[in-house]
Design a protein around this motif. Structure first.
Motif, PDB file in Angstrom:
ATOM      1  N   ILE A   1       0.846  -1.187   0.000  1.00 46.37           N
ATOM      2  CA  ILE A   1       0.000   0.000   0.000  1.00 46.37           C
ATOM      3  C   ILE A   1       0.885   1.243   0.000  1.00 46.37           C
ATOM      4  O   ILE A   1       1.818   1.355   0.802  1.00 46.37           O
ATOM      5  CB  ILE A   1      -0.927   0.017   1.237  1.00 46.37           C
ATOM      6  CG1 ILE A   1      -1.712  -1.296   1.337  1.00 46.37           C
ATOM      7  CG2 ILE A   1      -1.862   1.214   1.176  1.00 46.37           C
ATOM      8  CD1 ILE A   1      -2.590  -1.608   0.143  1.00 46.37           C
ATOM      9  N   CYS A   2       0.600   2.152  -0.903  1.00 49.83           N
ATOM     10  CA  CYS A   2       1.373   3.399  -1.014  1.00 49.83           C
ATOM     11  C   CYS A   2       0.453   4.586  -0.771  1.00 49.83           C
ATOM     12  O   CYS A   2      -0.545   4.760  -1.474  1.00 49.83           O
ATOM     13  CB  CYS A   2       2.026   3.510  -2.389  1.00 49.83           C
ATOM     14  SG  CYS A   2       2.791   5.125  -2.702  1.00 49.83           S
ATOM     15  N   LEU A   3       0.761   5.409   0.233  1.00 49.25           N
ATOM     16  CA  LEU A   3       0.014   6.623   0.510  1.00 49.25           C
ATOM     17  C   LEU A   3       0.829   7.804   0.025  1.00 49.25           C
ATOM     18  O   LEU A   3       1.969   8.001   0.472  1.00 49.25           O
ATOM     19  CB  LEU A   3      -0.268   6.761   2.015  1.00 49.25           C
ATOM     20  CG  LEU A   3      -1.488   6.039   2.576  1.00 49.25           C
ATOM     21  CD1 LEU A   3      -1.422   4.538   2.313  1.00 49.25           C
ATOM     22  CD2 LEU A   3      -1.639   6.302   4.074  1.00 49.25           C
ATOM     23  N   THR A   4       0.270   8.584  -0.898  1.00 47.31           N
ATOM     24  CA  THR A   4       1.007   9.686  -1.486  1.00 47.31           C
ATOM     25  C   THR A   4       0.069  10.855  -1.767  1.00 47.31           C
ATOM     26  O   THR A   4      -1.150  10.724  -1.663  1.00 47.31           O
ATOM     27  CB  THR A   4       1.726   9.240  -2.776  1.00 47.31           C
ATOM     28  OG1 THR A   4       2.576  10.278  -3.238  1.00 47.31           O
ATOM     29  CG2 THR A   4       0.730   8.897  -3.874  1.00 47.31           C
ATOM     30  N   ASP A   5       0.637  11.996  -2.121  1.00 44.58           N
ATOM     31  CA  ASP A   5      -0.165  13.190  -2.394  1.00 44.58           C
ATOM     32  C   ASP A   5      -0.595  13.229  -3.847  1.00 44.58           C
ATOM     33  O   ASP A   5       0.163  12.855  -4.742  1.00 44.58           O
ATOM     34  CB  ASP A   5       0.648  14.449  -2.066  1.00 44.58           C
ATOM     35  CG  ASP A   5       1.068  14.485  -0.604  1.00 44.58           C
ATOM     36  OD1 ASP A   5       0.227  14.169   0.242  1.00 44.58           O
ATOM     37  OD2 ASP A   5       2.230  14.822  -0.335  1.00 44.58           O
ATOM     38  N   GLU A   6      -1.817  13.698  -4.089  1.00 43.78           N
ATOM     39  CA  GLU A   6      -2.313  13.744  -5.461  1.00 43.78           C
ATOM     40  C   GLU A   6      -1.842  14.999  -6.194  1.00 43.78           C
ATOM     41  O   GLU A   6      -1.810  15.033  -7.416  1.00 43.78           O
ATOM     42  CB  GLU A   6      -3.832  13.681  -5.493  1.00 43.78           C
ATOM     43  CG  GLU A   6      -4.541  14.854  -4.872  1.00 43.78           C
ATOM     44  CD  GLU A   6      -6.053  14.715  -4.945  1.00 43.78           C
ATOM     45  OE1 GLU A   6      -6.517  13.604  -5.281  1.00 43.78           O
ATOM     46  OE2 GLU A   6      -6.765  15.700  -4.677  1.00 43.78           O
ATOM     47  N   ILE A   7      -1.486  16.040  -5.447  1.00 43.85           N
ATOM     48  CA  ILE A   7      -0.995  17.271  -6.069  1.00 43.85           C
ATOM     49  C   ILE A   7       0.520  17.204  -6.136  1.00 43.85           C
ATOM     50  O   ILE A   7       1.196  17.068  -5.117  1.00 43.85           O
ATOM     51  CB  ILE A   7      -1.417  18.520  -5.272  1.00 43.85           C
ATOM     52  CG1 ILE A   7      -2.938  18.579  -5.159  1.00 43.85           C
ATOM     53  CG2 ILE A   7      -0.870  19.773  -5.933  1.00 43.85           C
ATOM     54  CD1 ILE A   7      -3.650  18.702  -6.484  1.00 43.85           C
ATOM     55  N   ILE A   8       1.047  17.273  -7.327  1.00 42.68           N
ATOM     56  CA  ILE A   8       2.494  17.168  -7.511  1.00 42.68           C
ATOM     57  C   ILE A   8       3.110  18.557  -7.595  1.00 42.68           C
ATOM     58  O   ILE A   8       2.505  19.497  -8.098  1.00 42.68           O
ATOM     59  CB  ILE A   8       2.820  16.367  -8.791  1.00 42.68           C
ATOM     60  CG1 ILE A   8       4.310  16.082  -8.869  1.00 42.68           C
ATOM     61  CG2 ILE A   8       2.342  17.086 -10.021  1.00 42.68           C
ATOM     62  CD1 ILE A   8       4.674  15.143 -10.003  1.00 42.68           C
TER      63      ILE A   8
END
Length: 560
Positions: A296-303
Motif C-alpha cells: 500500500i502506497c500513501l502519497t499526495d495527489e498534487i504534484i
C-alpha cells in the motif's frame, strides 16, 4: 445493527459465561439462590449482579416476581461464603518449592535448579524461538515476551503468596528469597535452558474472517456479522502486543471525527472514501494471500517540485497502531538492500510501515520480501526468517511521485492519493480542535473503533479497490489525476487546441500553478500514454513547434 456492548471487566466476562446458552424455564428457589451466589461472587456491583441474575430467570413462571427478586437478593448478599471458599482454594495452589536440610541440627533452605525449573514451568514460562529474549510467559491464550528479570520477579511474587502456615521449619519467606538471590546461577541460561519449548500454534485470521483481540475476549468479524467471544473459545495463542490498545466499550455508528477526516482527505468523494476503508481493512486482516499480497502506497495527489506534507497520510495509519502491532521504519534513512533493513521487526508485528521514503526509493526491492517472507537480521544476532504466512502487511508513505518501471511490481502496488485539504497552514487539529487519539474521549474511541470494524467488513465483502492499468496510473503518477481528467474531457470536445490556452484554462479550472515547460511535458506524456497522434510542426523528437500563426497548437489526428 443491534446495539452491542463489549464486556470490559473480568466480572462482566465471567457473567457472560454464566448467561451463555438457553435460559431456564423451570427452576426452584434453591437453584435460583445458588445461581445468584455465583453472580454475586463475580465482583460486580450488587445492582448489576441482581439485574443479570433476574434476567437469567426471567422466563421462570413458577415463582412470582416479588419472590424471585427477594431470593436473588438474598443469594447475592450471601456470596461472601463463596468468596471464602475461593480464597481457600487459591491458597492450596501455592506450595513450597524448596527443600529443607536439617543435617547440621538447624533448618537450611535449598533450592535446586530442577525445582526452580519446575516452578517456572508451572508459572507458564517457556523457551520460544521467535522471541528476541528467547523466553515467553503463557497466560491462558496470551503470550508475552519476558527476560530473566521477569522470571525472578514472578518467583518472588509466588513465594510471598505461600501461606505462612506452609513454611513449616523456617521462620519467614525471606529465608527462601535470600537463598535465591545469593545463588546467581539459578537465574542464568544454564538453568533456564531446561525450560520446555512452547509449541502452540498461533491464532490467525481466515480468508473470510478478521479477529480483533480485546482485553477480555476477541471480536470475530465477517463481512455481514461479528461476534464477541471469550478467550477460552480461542483456538491458538496470540501475542499480548496484539491486544487492541483502543479503550473501546461499545459500538457507535454515528459519524466520527476520524471518519470525517478521511472523507476530507479524499475531496469528499464517497467512492474514494470507500477505497481507503477497504485498504484499512486489508491492513488489519492477518491473512496472507501469497501471490496476491499488495504493497500500500500513501502519497499526495498534487504534484510539485517540492515535497508536500501534512495532508493526513500518517494520521490515517495512526489508527492501525491501536489495532495491530505496527513497526515504523524511517524511510529517509532506509537502505532497502542492507542486510539489517528489517532489524526493528519482531515476530508479533502485523504491519510494516516505511514512513516518508525518499525520492530514489526503489519499491521493487520489496518484491521478494512480500512474496517469500522477510529475513530479519539484527546486529550481533543470527538472522531468522519471518515466513510469508506471518509476514506483516507492507505500507509506505511518500511526499514524492515516482515512476514504477516494472509491470510485475506495479501490480503489487495499491495507491491512495491525498488531496491538499490539510496542509502546513490548515491542520486536522485546527479543524477539529483536538489532537486525534491523544485527546479522544470515550465517545471518540467508540465511534472510531466502530468505523474500523466497518472498514474490516467492507474489505471482507468487496476486497481491495480495483487497480487501474499500469499505463493509466503511471500517467497519473507523472502528472496529476486532475490533469488527466481535464484532458479526457477536453479531447471529447476539441481536436485543434492551443497549447497556451490549454494551460491557462487548466489553471483556472483546477486552480493549480504550473510552468509552461512542465505543462508541455505533462501534455506530451498524456499523448504518449493515450496513444494519441498529434499534427503540427513536429521534429524527430516528437516536440510540437510554433505554426505560421506564431502559437503552439496540437491537432489531433484520428488513429485508425
Amino acid at each position: 445493527m443491534k446495539s452491542f456492548t463489549i464486556p470490559v471487566t473480568k466480572g462482566q466476562i465471567n457473567a457472560y459465561q454464566l448467561i451463555k446458552g438457553k435460559r431456564p424455564t423451570i427452576s426452584s428457589k434453591e437453584n435460583m439462590k445458588k445461581v445468584a451466589q455465583n453472580f454475586g461472587a463475580l465482583g460486580l456491583p450488587k445492582w448489576q449482579a441482581l439485574s443479570l441474575a433476574f434476567n437469567y430467570f426471567r422466563n421462570v413462571n413458577s415463582v412470582s416476581t416479588q419472590e424471585k427478586i427477594q431470593v436473588l437478593k438474598n443469594g447475592i448478599l450471601e456470596h461472601t461464603e463463596s468468596n471464602k471458599a475461593l480464597i481457600e482454594e487459591q491458597d492450596k495452589a501455592f506450595k513450597p518449592f524448596w527443600k529443607i536440610d536439617t543435617k547440621r541440627g538447624f533448618a537450611k533452605v535449598i533450592v535446586e535448579p530442577s525445582d526452580l525449573v519446575g516452578l517456572l514451568t508451572k508459572l507458564g514460562f517457556y523457551k520460544f524461538k521467535y522471541a528476541k529474549s528467547g523466553y515467553v510467559k503463557l497466560e491462558g491464550n496470551i503470550i508475552t515476551e519476558i527476560d530473566l528479570d521477569d522470571m525472578q520477579e514472578s518467583v518472588k511474587e509466588y513465594l510471598y503468596k505461600i501461606p505462612s502456615k506452609k513454611l513449616k521449619k523456617i521462620k519467614s519467606h525471606s529465608e527462601v528469597w535470600d537463598f535465591i538471590i545469593n545463588r546467581k546461577y539459578l537465574f542464568r541460561q544454564t538453568t533456564t535452558s531446561y525450560l520446555p519449548f512452547l509449541n502452540e500454534e498461533f491464532h490467525r485470521d481466515k480468508k473470510d474472517e478478521i479477529n480483533l483481540y480485546l482485553e477480555n475476549g476477541f471480536l470475530k468479524i465477517t463481512h455481514d456479522n461479528f461476534l464477541f467471544k471469550p478467550y477460552c473459545d480461542l483456538q491458538g495463542i496470540v501475542w499480548k502486543n496484539s491486544i487492541v490498545k483502543a479503550p473501546f466499550t461499545k459500538l457507535d455508528y454515528s459519524l466520527s471525527n476520524y471518519e470525517q477526516f478521511i472523507l476530507n482527505t479524499q475531496n469528499g468523494d464517497l467512492e474514494r472514501m470507500k477505497n481507503v476503508m477497504k485498504i484499512l481493512g486489508y491492513l488489519v486482516h492477518r491473512y496472507n494471500f501469497h501471490d496476491k499480497m499488495k504493497i500500500i502506497c500513501l502519497t499526495d495527489e498534487i504534484i510539485s517540485s517540492e515535497a508536500n506534507g501534512g495532508t493526513g497520510k500518517n494520521l490515517t495509519l495512526e489508527l492501525l497502531k491501536f489495532i495491530r502491532p505496527t513497526v515504523t521504519i524511517n524511510g529517509k534513512r532506509l537502505n532497502s538492500r542492507s542486510q539489517f533493513v528489517f532489524q526493528m521487526v519482531e515476530d508479533y508485528h502485523d504491519v510494516i510501515l516505511l514512513n516518508d521514503v525518499r525520492r530514489n526509493f526503489n519499491v521493487e526491492d520489496l518484491y521478494s520480501d512480500i512474496s517469500e517472507g522477510i529475513e530479519i537480521e539484527k546486529k550481533g544476532i543470527n538472522a531468522k526468517t519471518k515466513e510469508r504466512d506471518n509476514t506483516g502487511k507492507f505500507v509506505f508513505t511518500t511526499n514524492y511521485r515516482k515512476l514504477i518501471s516494472s509491470g510485475s511490481t506495479r501490480r503489487r502496488i495499491v495507491n491512495v492519493f491525498y488531496s491538499n485539504y490539510y496542509n502546513s497552514e490548515f491542520t486536522v487539529a485546527d479543524e477539529f480542535r483536538k489532537m486525534f487519539f491523544v485527546d479522544f474521549d470515550e465517545k471518540d474511541w467508540n465511534q472510531t473503533f466502530t468505523f474500523a470494524i466497518k472498514c474490516c467488513q467492507l474489505y471482507l465483502k468487496e476486497g481491495l479497490p480495483k487497480s487501474k492499468s499500469f499505463i493509466d496510473e503511471t500517467l497519473e503518477l507523472n502528472t496529476s489525476k486532475e490533469f488527466v481528467l481535464y484532458m479526457d474531457e477536453k479531447l471529447k470536445k476539441e481536436t485543434r487546441i492551443s497549447r497556451s490556452k490549454l494551460r491557462i484554462d487548466f489553471q483556472k479550472e483546477i486552480e493549480m500553478n504550473i510552468s509552461a515547460k512542465e505543462f508541455c511535458k505533462w501534455t506530451e506524456e498524456y499523448f504518449r500514454a493515450k496513444n494519441i497522434i498529434t499534427k503540427g510542426f513536429v521534429n524527430s523528437n516528437g516536440k510540437t513547434y510554433a505554426s505560421k500563426q506564431s502559437y503552439y497548437y496540437y491537432e489531433i489526428v484520428p488513429n485508425n
